[in-house]
Design a protein around this motif. Structure first.
Motif, PDB file in Angstrom:
ATOM      1  N   SER A 160       0.857  -1.182   0.000  1.00 36.33           N
ATOM      2  CA  SER A 160       0.000   0.000   0.000  1.00 36.33           C
ATOM      3  C   SER A 160       0.892   1.230   0.000  1.00 36.33           C
ATOM      4  O   SER A 160       1.749   1.380   0.878  1.00 36.33           O
ATOM      5  CB  SER A 160      -0.908  -0.023   1.236  1.00 36.33           C
TER       6      SER A 160
ATOM      7  N   VAL B   6      -2.275   0.235  -4.698  1.00 35.55           N
ATOM      8  CA  VAL B   6      -1.905  -1.069  -4.168  1.00 35.55           C
ATOM      9  C   VAL B   6      -1.188  -1.806  -5.288  1.00 35.55           C
ATOM     10  O   VAL B   6      -1.752  -2.007  -6.365  1.00 35.55           O
ATOM     11  CB  VAL B   6      -3.135  -1.874  -3.698  1.00 35.55           C
TER      12      VAL B   6
ATOM     13  N   SER C 205     -10.139   2.799   2.807  1.00 34.81           N
ATOM     14  CA  SER C 205      -9.614   4.138   2.579  1.00 34.81           C
ATOM     15  C   SER C 205     -10.351   5.152   3.431  1.00 34.81           C
ATOM     16  O   SER C 205     -11.371   4.860   4.064  1.00 34.81           O
ATOM     17  CB  SER C 205      -9.739   4.519   1.097  1.00 34.81           C
TER      18      SER C 205
ATOM     19  N   LEU D  39      -5.273   5.345   1.374  1.00 35.57           N
ATOM     20  CA  LEU D  39      -5.594   4.024   1.900  1.00 35.57           C
ATOM     21  C   LEU D  39      -5.281   3.947   3.391  1.00 35.57           C
ATOM     22  O   LEU D  39      -4.340   4.585   3.878  1.00 35.57           O
ATOM     23  CB  LEU D  39      -4.797   2.959   1.143  1.00 35.57           C
TER      24      LEU D  39
ATOM     25  N   ILE E 139      -4.871  -2.790   4.589  1.00 35.25           N
ATOM     26  CA  ILE E 139      -4.791  -3.737   3.483  1.00 35.25           C
ATOM     27  C   ILE E 139      -4.517  -5.118   4.052  1.00 35.25           C
ATOM     28  O   ILE E 139      -3.753  -5.261   5.020  1.00 35.25           O
ATOM     29  CB  ILE E 139      -3.675  -3.318   2.480  1.00 35.25           C
TER      30      ILE E 139
ATOM     31  N   PHE F  28      -8.861  -3.755   0.769  1.00 35.82           N
ATOM     32  CA  PHE F  28      -8.240  -2.538   1.258  1.00 35.82           C
ATOM     33  C   PHE F  28      -9.307  -1.478   1.503  1.00 35.82           C
ATOM     34  O   PHE F  28     -10.338  -1.434   0.835  1.00 35.82           O
ATOM     35  CB  PHE F  28      -7.141  -2.026   0.314  1.00 35.82           C
TER      36      PHE F  28
END
Length: 357
Positions: free
Chosen positions: A41, A47, A83, A67, A70, A81
């Motif tokens: 990340s 990613v 955010s 982000l 993950i 993932f």
């Protein structure tokens, strides 16, 4: 890790610069999976998937917002993932395609975890909310608010998937028993392109929280992270945002503090020569084919040196030094179970792979 000699245990196997040194690009998190590779990340909301052995770059997934967490699913080649825009994405790394439309949480998501059978997802969010998603229906099965401030870390217990642990800025670590809940309540549907399925039945939510809460531990400081170790994963470590380390015995719903290191960096300095500048994370000894009762603390310096130290109450004993892989602060570390390879990522836009000698 039993050798007290600080040299020779690990060697730098590979390193990769993912951006120019002055680009301001950080490696925020690393998630290894022994069958699918290494996911990184980055601070540019990408990613990127890499071959874990060679760091050969594979597909890159992009998100419009920064982000926050993950991880790989437990049973399949799926990566999840979250955010700061409340979105949760799930991708199949084999095809580089999304498994479904993004899930939308109510609040900013700080932490994720998936149950061992990949059927449930938990999220820790702003304002102390913890949500349990049913991944078979992609709907929220339960919502509770065990904290009065942001939930910074959530985790299923490794051996009991019905126990949900959460840590918060409010200084508490809470344990919820999902079997005590009254079950999922009707959820409203959303006509938007994102799945956002919640209920506003506050009375039911408070009743469920009372039933489900089995233990509340007061860590007395804002909780940055925690993890499990020890026989049956009954012990817990926690690291505060003030970089203090505490150890807890969670057996029989006790929440008894085993040890406390309020000046962990200074304690490490006695064995290293000078205190490290920050703590990074901890891993249990099973990652090195040792007993799970052994806890290993990672710490680092401003110039990128990383130390591995054995946590042996009341002492912290430096064992291994990783030097030459980074030139700036190391933001993240992870260990690949089975191979014992260590992955580090930092503010120098570098990823390093360390292999046992």
């Amino acid at each position: 890790l039993h050798d007290t000699n600080m040299s020779g245990e690990y060697a730098l196997a590979h390193s990769l610069r993912v951006g120019a040194p002055d680009s301001g690009l950080y490696v925020l998190q690393l998630a290894p999976n022994i069958s699918t590779g290494l996911a990184a990340s980055l601070s540019n909301a990408h990613v990127v998937l890499y071959d874990a052995a060679t760091l050969t770059a594979g597909p890159a997934l992009q998100h419009p917002s920064a982000l926050s967490d993950i991880l790989f699913s437990k049973q399949s080649a799926h990566i999840l993932f979250s955010s700061c825009d409340t979105m949760i994405n799930m991708w199949d790394v084999r095809t580089s395609t999304p498994l479904c439309r993004p899930l939308r949480d109510r609040q900013e998501v700080f932490s994720l975890d998936v149950s061992g059978d990949d059927t449930r997802l938990i999220t820790g969010t702003a304002e102390g909310m913890v949500n349990v998603w049913d991944l078979r229906t992609m709907k929220v099965a339960q919502t509770f608010q065990p904290h009065t401030d942001d939930a910074t870390k959530v985790s299923f217990h490794p051996t009991n998937p019905n126990l949900v642990f959460s840590g918060s800025v409010d200084g508490l670590i809470c344990v919820q028993d999902l079997t005590a809940l009254s079950g999922p309540r009707p959820s409203s549907t959303s006509s938007s392109k994102h799945a956002s399925l919640f209920t506003d039945d506050v009375g039911d939510q408070e009743d469920d929280e009372d039933l489900a809460t089995t233990l509340v531990v007061n860590a007395e400081e804002s909780v940055a992270q925690f993890g499990f170790y020890g026989p049956g994963s009954t012990w817990l470590y926690s690291i505060s945002h003030m970089e203090n380390l505490s150890l807890w015995d969670m057996a029989n719903d006790q929440g008894h503090r085993i040890a406390n290191y309020p000046n962990a960096r200074e304690s490490l300095g006695a064995g290293i020569g000078s205190p490290p500048d920050y703590l990074i994370s901890c891993f249990d000894g099973s990652y090195w084919a040792q007993g799970p009762e052994q806890l290993v603390l990672f710490s680092g310096t401003q110039t990128g040196t990383v130390y591995l130290s054995a946590v042996s109450p009341p002492s912290l004993i430096p064992r291994v030094m990783l030097a030459g892989g980074h030139s700036d602060i190391v933001r993240c570390v992870n260990v690949e179970r089975g191979s014992s390879r260590i992955f580090t990522g930092g503010e120098d836009a570098c990823i390093a792979v360390w292999a046992p000698r």
